[in-house]
Design an enzyme around this catalytic site. Structure first.
Site, mmCIF file in Angstrom:
data_model
loop_
_atom_site.group_PDB
_atom_site.id
_atom_site.type_symbol
_atom_site.label_atom_id
_atom_site.label_comp_id
_atom_site.label_asym_id
_atom_site.label_seq_id
_atom_site.Cartn_x
_atom_site.Cartn_y
_atom_site.Cartn_z
ATOM 1 N N HIS A 114 6.289 38.626 2.571
ATOM 2 C CA HIS A 114 6.678 38.868 1.172
ATOM 3 C C HIS A 114 5.675 38.213 0.220
ATOM 4 C CE1 HIS A 114 9.919 39.291 -2.014
ATOM 5 N NE2 HIS A 114 9.142 38.374 -2.559
ATOM 6 N N GLU A 115 5.376 36.941 0.462
ATOM 7 C CA GLU A 115 4.485 36.219 -0.452
ATOM 8 C C GLU A 115 3.054 36.757 -0.378
ATOM 9 O OE1 GLU A 115 6.001 34.487 -2.549
ATOM 10 O OE2 GLU A 115 7.879 34.464 -1.436
ATOM 11 N N GLU A 162 8.642 42.725 -7.168
ATOM 12 C CA GLU A 162 9.571 42.310 -6.111
ATOM 13 C C GLU A 162 9.938 43.442 -5.149
ATOM 14 O OE1 GLU A 162 9.798 39.429 -5.466
ATOM 15 O OE2 GLU A 162 9.240 38.442 -7.336
ATOM 16 N N HIS A 196 2.664 39.844 -2.337
ATOM 17 C CA HIS A 196 2.545 39.578 -3.778
ATOM 18 C C HIS A 196 1.083 39.393 -4.209
ATOM 19 C CE1 HIS A 196 6.477 39.440 -5.535
ATOM 20 N NE2 HIS A 196 6.929 38.443 -4.816
HETATM 21 ZN ZN LIG Z 1 8.884 37.847 -4.570
#
Ligand SMILES: [Zn+2]
Ligand SMILES: *[C@@H]1O[C@H](CO)[C@@H](O)[C@H](O)[C@H]1NC(C)=O
Ligand SMILES: *[C@@H]1O[C@H](CO)[C@@H](O)[C@H](O)[C@H]1NC(C)=O
Ligand SMILES: *[C@@H]1O[C@H](CO)[C@@H](O)[C@H](O)[C@H]1NC(C)=O
Ligand SMILES: *[C@@H]1O[C@H](CO)[C@@H](O)[C@H](O)[C@H]1NC(C)=O
Ligand SMILES: *[C@@H]1O[C@H](CO)[C@@H](O)[C@H](O)[C@H]1NC(C)=O
Ligand SMILES: *[C@@H]1O[C@H](CO)[C@@H](O)[C@H](O)[C@H]1NC(C)=O
Ligand SMILES: *[C@@H]1O[C@H](CO)[C@@H](O)[C@H](O)[C@H]1NC(C)=O
Length: 854
Positions: A336-337, A359, A340
């Site tokens: 997830h990170e 997100e 980003h």
């Molecule tokens: Zn996030």
């Protein structure tokens, strides 16, 4: 137990376990409640570049207070409008002075005696030019500010904060006057003057005080800046690769716990490089890719560009201590990170009204990128129960928010970092991928990223680039535009349920759609969604073709298939954001609650769970059963009978899974046991309870030599204490004090909360982030507890932050009990299976279908 003791222990538990919720990943924290556009900065200036210098004082000196820092910021700004007041964000202790220069270095005169004003409500700094002066459009200016900042005591305070880990360190989120909206991007040149005996400062990009100068950052939004100063934090794992560095940082006594994070991080980065067609290490010179574990980070993790910050629980893995679920989260949250870095950092939503652009993508890749790195985790399948089903649940109320939703004040912004932006955003991307096919999807992402790199993005940028890719590939029917389809999903709240009517004789399938509401009394709406449909039939079952064959536009739709008596199943593998008015476990519970399916019928369908032992059936089943069960807690007779009925359901799955973890078994089997045994022990399954007590006692008597497998600790520790005495509680409490592993601490904290003995809990301290957990608390209390809590909150409304939230949670908890009182007899009758009802053939089909699905 008094309300204060309950509060103390529950807050301690919730504070730690809240980071396990899938959506609480990296919300920046803001306060304030005023709701209007006055919170937005005017778009008068383009902040090109910042030079920032920070000198922290952790101890007092002759002329410096302890826990403050000297700050200096010099920013290069381009005027976009001819203004005479410059407005930017600032939330520091004291502004010492402000000076403005034009491009040739001459001072621009400010209003004498009123050089600047501080607006403490909006956190604005307004700089006033002398009467009659204004900026020249397109000219470049330099604004210099000297200030003093505070080093705060808790991670929830905005700005620099001090973290404690049996030692001390300082870390920050935002610290200097800046343009703190995601749409403003700048290059940052950071300098930190650290005490000489501290270890190297880890900051975004990169090396009696040491002046540390960092490389310039890429052009980026201010919310992504972070740095970390400490006496002893250190690199605990590194790939020692100069061109593609990847490092895990933590307190020194976490040595050895970084290996798993290092094992997955570099392959994830490489996978993203290839899939997205833009290489991470080429985003800027000297890119770092550090991951730091903080003992008390406010959220699960935050995607600062060169230095991602995590809670220890979400980054550190210790063999024999970390359970399989936490290990899986280390993988998914890292994915997830890292996602980003492309979606969020390289391109950034223009404003938080479209935070789903950050997100939604990060949450989508959280599963689908990590799936490519370790397929044994079955994350592509788990995505359905962990994200799609939670999106369907989060978006089923009458007052849900659309993905794109106007927000202005900091509170509104925080609220929009909620389940829907993550889970519905990610689910929409999955549906979109299945609609156009993966190769077109991949191409479209690359176009989108190249188009908006180092800039902000709005939804139309996404639609245009996707349209370009689908046109080139002729990937979807030419008369459907991406924008018209996506807009509806992005701008409307809710999602549809479809009713399917098959005429077996003619083969005509009639489909109707309407908005799905979980509440039976909600009024119908006129909404209808552009809906890519997938289905498969008994005569040619195909569970693998997920590409939509039809797109339903409008309220009604017809499909002609071959005549014949056979089943037809829509929404193959639940890849679309809609419910079908017959479907698998998650839908059955939702359809019963919403009044679209009777409890009698619902429980007849659910009867297959008495033989089924799959994780994918049981995960939603436990959620659904627990929802019902929690509503009967205040009625002891009903509660007891419902527990007894549930025992019939869990017997088969418990005996199939058994009480011990087997080496080499699939992850989902371990997870299934993890959840099923907790549930089985809770409802009083005798085998489960006695096995747990035996394991607990063996452990207590033999110590670490007979340590409990981390995947069994939750229910074993809990049952051990529930059935134990103060000596047992003390044993667990001491063990927690000595723990060096946050995941293990969570298991013990939960267990400590299982105890029913009041004097046991005195030693637990209230954590700082009181407000955030008040609302969860009410759902754990019975009527007596609710009355206590209500009285206490009413008496302390002035002093308790979040008292209003707590009171509204009490109201919703009361309405849950009311629901239980009203529905108990209908649910029990259905669950007992006493009702005589004919199950339609499609329902019976379902049972075999749900077996086929695995
Ligand atoms: Zn996030
Ligand atoms: C502050 O003082 C303590 C003890 O007096 C010392 O251990 C610590 O290193 C000092 N911190 C700094 C940043 O100088
Ligand atoms: C602004 O404040 C800093 C720090 O106190 C000081 O060094 C500097 O001389 C001041 N500059 C002006 C223009 O007053
Ligand atoms: C900066 O201001 C000085 C003094 O007013 C002026 O002479 C000079 O032309 C200005 N420079 C620019 C680039 O505007
Ligand atoms: C560094 O990592 C890159 C990408 O994985 C790899 O191609 C390269 O060989 C590595 N270099 C060293 C010295 O290990
Ligand atoms: C789009 O075209 C298909 C045939 O290619 C047709 O069946 C369908 O009705 C059309 N839809 C709309 C909305 O025009
Ligand atoms: C708890 O129970 C154990 C035996 O099961 C006993 O040895 C111990 O003394 C008890 N402790 C207390 C505080 O009652
Ligand atoms: C269940 O409870 C709700 C709310 O109290 C009520 O409106 C509904 O009629 C009940 N349903 C049944 C089947 O009794």
């Amino acid at each position: 137990m008094s309300i204060f003791l309950r509060l103390a222990i529950l807050l301690a538990i919730l504070a730690v376990v809240r980071s396990e919720l899938p959506f609480e990943i990296d919300d920046p924290v803001f306060y304030n409640t005023i709701n209007d556009e006055s919170y937005r900065l005017p778009e008068d200036l383009d902040p090109l570049e910042f030079d920032v210098e920070i000198t922290p004082y952790l101890n007092a000196t002759t002329d410096k207070e302890a826990l403050t820092f000297d700050g200096f910021v010099s920013m290069r700004l381009q005027a976009l409008r001819s203004i005479s007041t410059l407005v930017l964000h600032e939330n520091v202790r004291e502004i010492l002075n402000v000076t403005l220069f034009n491009e040739s270095g001459s001072e621009v005169e400010l209003s004498p005696g009123n050089e600047f004003e501080r607006d403490r409500v909006h956190h604005f700094l307004k700089i006033n030019l002398r009467d009659g002066l204004s900026l020249t459009v397109n000219a470049i200016y330099r604004l210099v500010i000297n200030f003093i900042g505070n080093i705060n005591e808790t991670p929830l305070s905005r700005g620099v904060f001090r973290g404690i880990y049996r030692g001390s360190d300082g870390r920050e989120q935002q610290v200097f006057p800046c343009f703190d909206e995601p749409g403003f991007k700048s290059v940052f040149n950071m300098v930190i003057n650290r005490p000489a005996h501290f270890t190297e400062t880890y900051a975004n990009i990169i090396g009696d005080r040491v002046r540390e100068v960092f490389n310039p950052t890429p052009r980026m939004s201010a919310y992504l800046i972070t740095f970390h100063i400490s006496e002893e934090f250190t690199v605990i794992a590194s790939n020692n690769n100069n061109t593609h560095p990847y490092q895990i940082l933590a307190r020194p006594n976490a040595q050895g716990q970084g290996a798993y994070a290092l094992e997955i991080g570099p392959p994830l980065t490489t996978w993203f490089d290839q899939y997205l067609g833009i290489e991470y290490y080429k985003m800027e010179e000297n890119m770092k890719n550090d991951q730091i574990a903080s003992p008390d980070w406010a959220s699960g993790a935050t995607e600062n560009w060169g230095l991602v910050s995590y809670r220890e629980l979400r980054l550190l893995y210790e063999e024999g201590q970390t359970n399989a679920l936490d290990k899986m989260y280390i993988g998914t949250i890292t994915a997830h990170e890292l996602a980003h870095k492309w979606f969020g950092n390289l391109i950034t939503c223009r404003w938080w009204d479209n935070v789903w652009i950050n997100e939604g993508f990060a949450s989508y890749f959280e599963y689908f990128a990590m799936h490519e790195v370790d397929k044994t985790l079955e994350l592509a399948d788990q995505f359905i129960i962990l994200y799609v089903q939670s999106a369907l649940s989060a978006d089923s109320g009458t007052s849900t928010r659309a993905l794109q939703h106007t927000v202005n004040s900091p509170t509104q912004v925080t609220g929009h970092f909620s389940g829907i932006s993550y889970s519905k955003g990610a689910s929409l991307l999955l549906m979109l991928k299945q609609f156009m096919g993966e190769s077109t999807f991949k191409k479209a992402l690359n176009y989108f990223l190249l188009d908006r790199s180092y800039k902000y993005a709005v939804p139309s940028d996404l639609y245009n680039n996707f349209q370009k890719a689908v046109d080139e590939d002729e990937a979807i029917p030419a008369n459907i535009s991406i924008a018209s389809m996506m807009q509806y999903w992005v701008e409307e709240q809710g999602y549809p349920v479809i009713n399917v009517d098959v005429n077996m004789d003619t083969g005509l399938i009639k489909i109707t759609q309407e908005r799905f509401f979980i509440s039976p009394s909600a009024a119908a709406t006129e909404q209808n969604w552009p809906l890519p449909l997938t289905f498969t039939t008994g005569s040619s079952p195909d569970w693998d073709n997920l590409k939509a064959t039809h797109v339903m536009l409008g309220r009604e739709y017809e499909i002609q298939k071959e005549p014949g008596h056979e089943w037809v199943i829509f929404n193959v593998q639940q890849q679309g954001i809609y419910r079908v008015n017959y479907d698998i476990v998650d839908d059955v519970f939702a359809l019963m609650r919403s009044g679209r399916m009777t409890y009698d019928l619902g429980f007849q369908v659910l009867d297959f769970l008495k033989k089924d032992t799959s994780y994918y059936s049981w995960y939603p089943a436990i959620t659904g059963f627990s929802w019902l069960r929690n509503r009967f807690r205040h009625m002891p007779d009903t509660f007891r009978e419902f527990n007894a009925i549930l025992l019939d359901f869990v017997n088969a799955v418990v005996s199939e899974l058994a009480y011990d973890v087997q080496d080499g078994e699939p992850l989902t089997r371990t997870l299934n046991r993890f959840y099923v045994l907790q549930f089985a022990c809770e409802i009083g399954h005798e085998g489960c309870v006695s096995d747990a007590i035996a394991k607990f006692n063996a452990y207590k008597e033999n110590g670490e030599r007979l340590s409990v497998n981390p995947n069994l600790r939750r229910h074993v520790f809990c049952q051990g204490l529930l059935n134990g005495n103060y000596t047992d509680w003390r044993f667990m409490y001491n063990r927690r004090q000595a723990s060096n592993n946050q995941g293990d601490e969570v298991a013990m904290l939960r267990a400590l909360g299982c105890t029913t003995n009041a004097e046991d809990v005195q030693a637990v301290v209230l954590p700082a982030w009181f407000e955030n957990v008040l609302s969860n608390l009410a759902s754990y209390l019975d009527e007596d507890g609710l009355t206590d809590m209500e009285q206490w909150l009413r008496a302390n409304q002035e002093s308790v932050a979040g008292a209003a939230t707590g009171l509204s949670a009490i109201a919703s908890s009361r309405s849950s009990m009311q629901w239980g009182t009203d529905n108990a007899s209908a649910v029990l009758r259905a669950a007992r299976g006493s009702a005589a009802i004919i199950v339609p053939t499609t329902m019976l089909m379902l049972i075999s279908v749900s077996l086929l699905l695995r």
